[in-house]
Motif scaffolding. Structure first.
Motif, PDB file in Angstrom:
ATOM      1  N   ALA A 109       0.839  -1.190   0.000  1.00 26.45           N
ATOM      2  CA  ALA A 109       0.000   0.000   0.000  1.00 26.45           C
ATOM      3  C   ALA A 109       0.874   1.240   0.000  1.00 26.45           C
ATOM      4  O   ALA A 109       2.097   1.158   0.155  1.00 26.45           O
ATOM      5  N   VAL A 159      -0.771   4.748   4.115  1.00 29.74           N
ATOM      6  CA  VAL A 159      -1.665   3.659   4.519  1.00 29.74           C
ATOM      7  C   VAL A 159      -0.906   2.655   5.374  1.00 29.74           C
ATOM      8  O   VAL A 159      -1.392   2.195   6.407  1.00 29.74           O
ATOM      9  N   ASP A 190      -2.602   2.754   8.705  1.00 28.18           N
ATOM     10  CA  ASP A 190      -3.648   1.745   8.642  1.00 28.18           C
ATOM     11  C   ASP A 190      -3.048   0.376   8.332  1.00 28.18           C
ATOM     12  O   ASP A 190      -3.401  -0.264   7.341  1.00 28.18           O
TER      13      ASP A 190
END
Lengths: 387, 277
Positions: free
Chosen positions: A234, A238, A242
């Motif tokens: 990613a 991100v 995340d």
């Protein structure tokens, strides 16, 4: 169609599974960093893409060509090695010219004596020399062309290696920790240069590194690998904000993310010290989970404020920030808090304080390490545990 | 502190000088004898410096009675051919064993080790019979062929190539070189220290070799220098030691000169291989 697609590549040496089915796609001109601790298989993957090692199974397609069964020379792939791998007996200029000479001259024309008498050879050599000089000028190494690798510094060698890789305009660009042999100052400078070069050349690039900061700062997308598996691919933001897996969260970011092992209570809530956290999405009661939060999303308040009681163990002053190492009173876990220097005023080792997490920044990972999406709404609802 | 160091140094130097003298003595004596007249050699008194210098006469005798030029030429041809074949065969072989992965690598390694253990004396009889039935005795082929594959060379190059970084070979492959191209363009140019070291071992061994030429050569035209000397002693010189020593001096001279010129490399070679001549 993507510029590079790696499909389900596996590799093992005996019982040692180095790559457990890696799949990855890169868009045209994309810079992908493969990052992971040593032994995670990132270099092996790079060598398989280069054709220096064979995969046990899987497929590699680049620019619409199936590379899987081609030898390294036919793949039109260039690579920069950690050791630079310059030919020690050739000058920088000759080093850069090698890939062009191998491609543009026939084997007869390359012969030392006879070659120079063949027709057409002179024009090609001239063209090669022009390309080498252009390349060297763009990397600012044109004054080094007559030196041998032994007479150059690490940074200069690294540039020559870059020039040798880029000069033939490959379809795919591979780099295996090209900066790890440089000293720290030069490394940060070289990062920018490589990104810049990559943007100009527009060639899809796979960049292997064990340095997460390097990966985050350079790449369009970051692929985090652990023990032969691709955990997440990613964009750097991100990956950082995340993460899909606890190992990704732990590997990326400095200081390391704070983790606390816990268990879901019978009512679906999670107890953390004196706090009870209510996830919006239901977690299965009784499952083991890990709660994680990055150090910058914690703050320190006076003792008695609602939060996690802790003691300060030591402080690290880093100029623009202060890292506070604490230990939670209730469970004895360490917590690292990153503060602005103004917020750290008055903190000393041994002082009892309360750590206040930003509720929406808490992440929950399951027992297998995978992210439990419940944490997205983990809670803004903090309530005091009884007692 | 300094004193004991100096004492130790003095003892060391004395021992070394003594050793050097013992090893050099026969050679010095040879030089001396080469300059003596027949009558002086057989006197009971022993002097290192000839009373009358007979060098010219003795050298003239040596050159006149033996075709020295032919002997030296044979030596050069035989040693040169052996060395070229050994290197041409051993380098690709050692490269393959050091850097390529293939099934029989372990077996080949075992064979190389085995080959190192078998001396020429063990195989000389079957080789002689084979050359005889092939009607190849008294030829350069008989002198060169048995040594064209040197397991020692394979072993020495193997150790050297193993130390070469894999990335260098990977880079060469990505640059589009074939395996043969890698050997020619990357391995050989970087293997000169190993090649020179081996050259010294090979040339010294085969220049001085008497055993094998004695077996396969009976014709003077193919005699190597040591064999030529033997013929000379048996047939011509008889007890003319002055001429014999002069001839010996001539055939050892190329090696001595080569050693003095390449002394540094020679020492490098020995330290590199960890082996002694």
């Amino acid at each position: 169609m993507s510029a590079l697609s790696i499909t389900n590549v596996t590799k093992s040496f005996g019982d040692n599974h180095i790559l457990k089915g890696i799949s990855l796609e890169a868009e045209a001109g994309e810079f992908i960093a493969l990052v992971g601790p040593s032994g995670c298989g990132k270099s092996t993957l790079l060598r398989i893409v280069a054709g220096l090692e064979g995969a046990d199974s899987g497929e590699i397609v680049a620019g619409g060509r199936d590379l899987t069964r081609l030898v390294a020379a036919e793949r039109n792939v260039a690579m920069v090695f950690q050791s630079y791998a310059l030919y020690p007996h050739l000058t920088a200029g000759q080093n850069i010219a090698v890939p062009l000479a191998m491609r543009n001259l026939t084997s007869l024309q390359r012969l030392p004596m006879i070659g120079s008498m063949l027709p057409g050879q002179k024009a090609i050599r001239k063209d090669i020399l022009r390309q080498v000089t252009d390349m060297a000028r763009s990397l600012k190494i044109d004054h080094l062309l007559d030196r041998k690798p032994g007479q150059m510094s690490g940074g200069q060698r690294q540039r020559v290696a870059l020039a040798r890789a880029m000069v033939r305009q490959p379809g795919l660009f591979l780099m295996d920790e090209p900066l790890s042999n440089l000293d720290a100052n030069l490394r940060v400078h070289a990062r920018g240069e490589i990104v810049d070069l990559h943007r100009r050349a527009g060639v899809p690039t796979l960049y292997v590194t064990h340095d997460q900061a390097e990966a985050l700062s350079m790449a369009d997308r970051v692929a985090v690998m652990m023990s032969g598996s691709l955990l997440q691919l990613a964009a750097p933001e991100v990956i950082y904000d995340d993460p899909a897996h606890i190992e990704v969260a732990k590997f990326v970011g400095q200081p390391r993310i704070n983790t606390i092992a816990s268990r879901v209570d019978a009512d679906g809530a999670v107890t953390l010290g004196t706090w009870r956290l209510q996830p919006h999405e239901r977690l299965v009661p009784g499952t083991d989970i890990t709660v994680a939060i990055r150090s910058e999303f914690l703050s320190i308040a006076d003792m008695g404020t609602p939060g996690l009681p802790a003691h300060i163990e030591r402080l690290e002053f880093l100029g623009s920030e202060v890292i506070v190492y604490t230990k939670l009173d209730a469970i004895g876990e360490s917590m690292v808090v990153k503060l602005a220097p103004s917020d750290a005023r008055g903190l000393v080792a041994g002082k009892p304080v309360t750590i206040v997490p930003q509720g929406e920044r808490l992440m929950v990972f399951g027992a297998d390490g995978a992210r439990l999406r419940a944490d997205l709404t983990f809670t803004t609802l903090l309530e005091r545990a009884h007692g | 502190m300094t004193q004991t160091f100096n004492l130790g140094r003095a003892i060391r130097l004395t021992l070394l000088s003594l050793g050097a003298l013992i090893f050099l003595a026969p050679y010095i004596f040879m030089i001396s004898t080469a300059g003596k007249a027949q009558s002086e050699i057989f006197t009971s008194s022993l002097s290192l410096i000839p009373t009358q210098f007979f060098y010219l006469e003795n050298f003239a005798k040596a050159f006149g009675r033996v075709s020295m030029g032919q002997l030296l030429w044979n030596g050069v041809v035989v040693c040169g051919l052996i060395f070229v074949f050994q290197v041409v065969i051993a380098i690709p072989c050692a490269y393959a064993m050091a850097k390529l992965k293939f099934g029989a690598a372990r077996l080949l390694m075992a064979l190389v080790m085995l080959g190192l253990l078998v001396p020429i004396h063990a195989t000389s009889l079957p080789l002689y019979v084979a050359f005889d039935s092939a009607a190849l005795l008294n030829s350069y082929t008989a002198l060169v062929a048995p040594f064209s594959i040197s397991v020692f060379a394979i072993f020495l190059f193997l150790q050297f190539f193993r130390a070469m970084p894999d990335d260098l070979i990977h880079a060469a492959r990505l640059d589009g070189m074939s395996e043969l191209g890698i050997v020619m363009r990357v391995i050989v140019p970087n293997a000169w220290p190993a090649i020179t070291a081996f050259a010294i071992f090979s040339v010294v061994a085969h220049w001085n070799d008497l055993y094998w030429p004695l077996i396969v050569v009976s014709n003077q035209a193919y005699a190597t220098p040591p064999l030529g000397l033997l013929f000379f002693r048996a047939a011509e010189a008889g007890d003319d030691y002055g001429a014999l020593m002069a001839a010996t001096l001539i055939i050892t001279l190329p090696l001595v000169a080569a050693f003095l010129l390449a002394q540094k490399r020679f020492v490098e070679g020995i330290t590199m291989t960890g082996l002694k001549g």
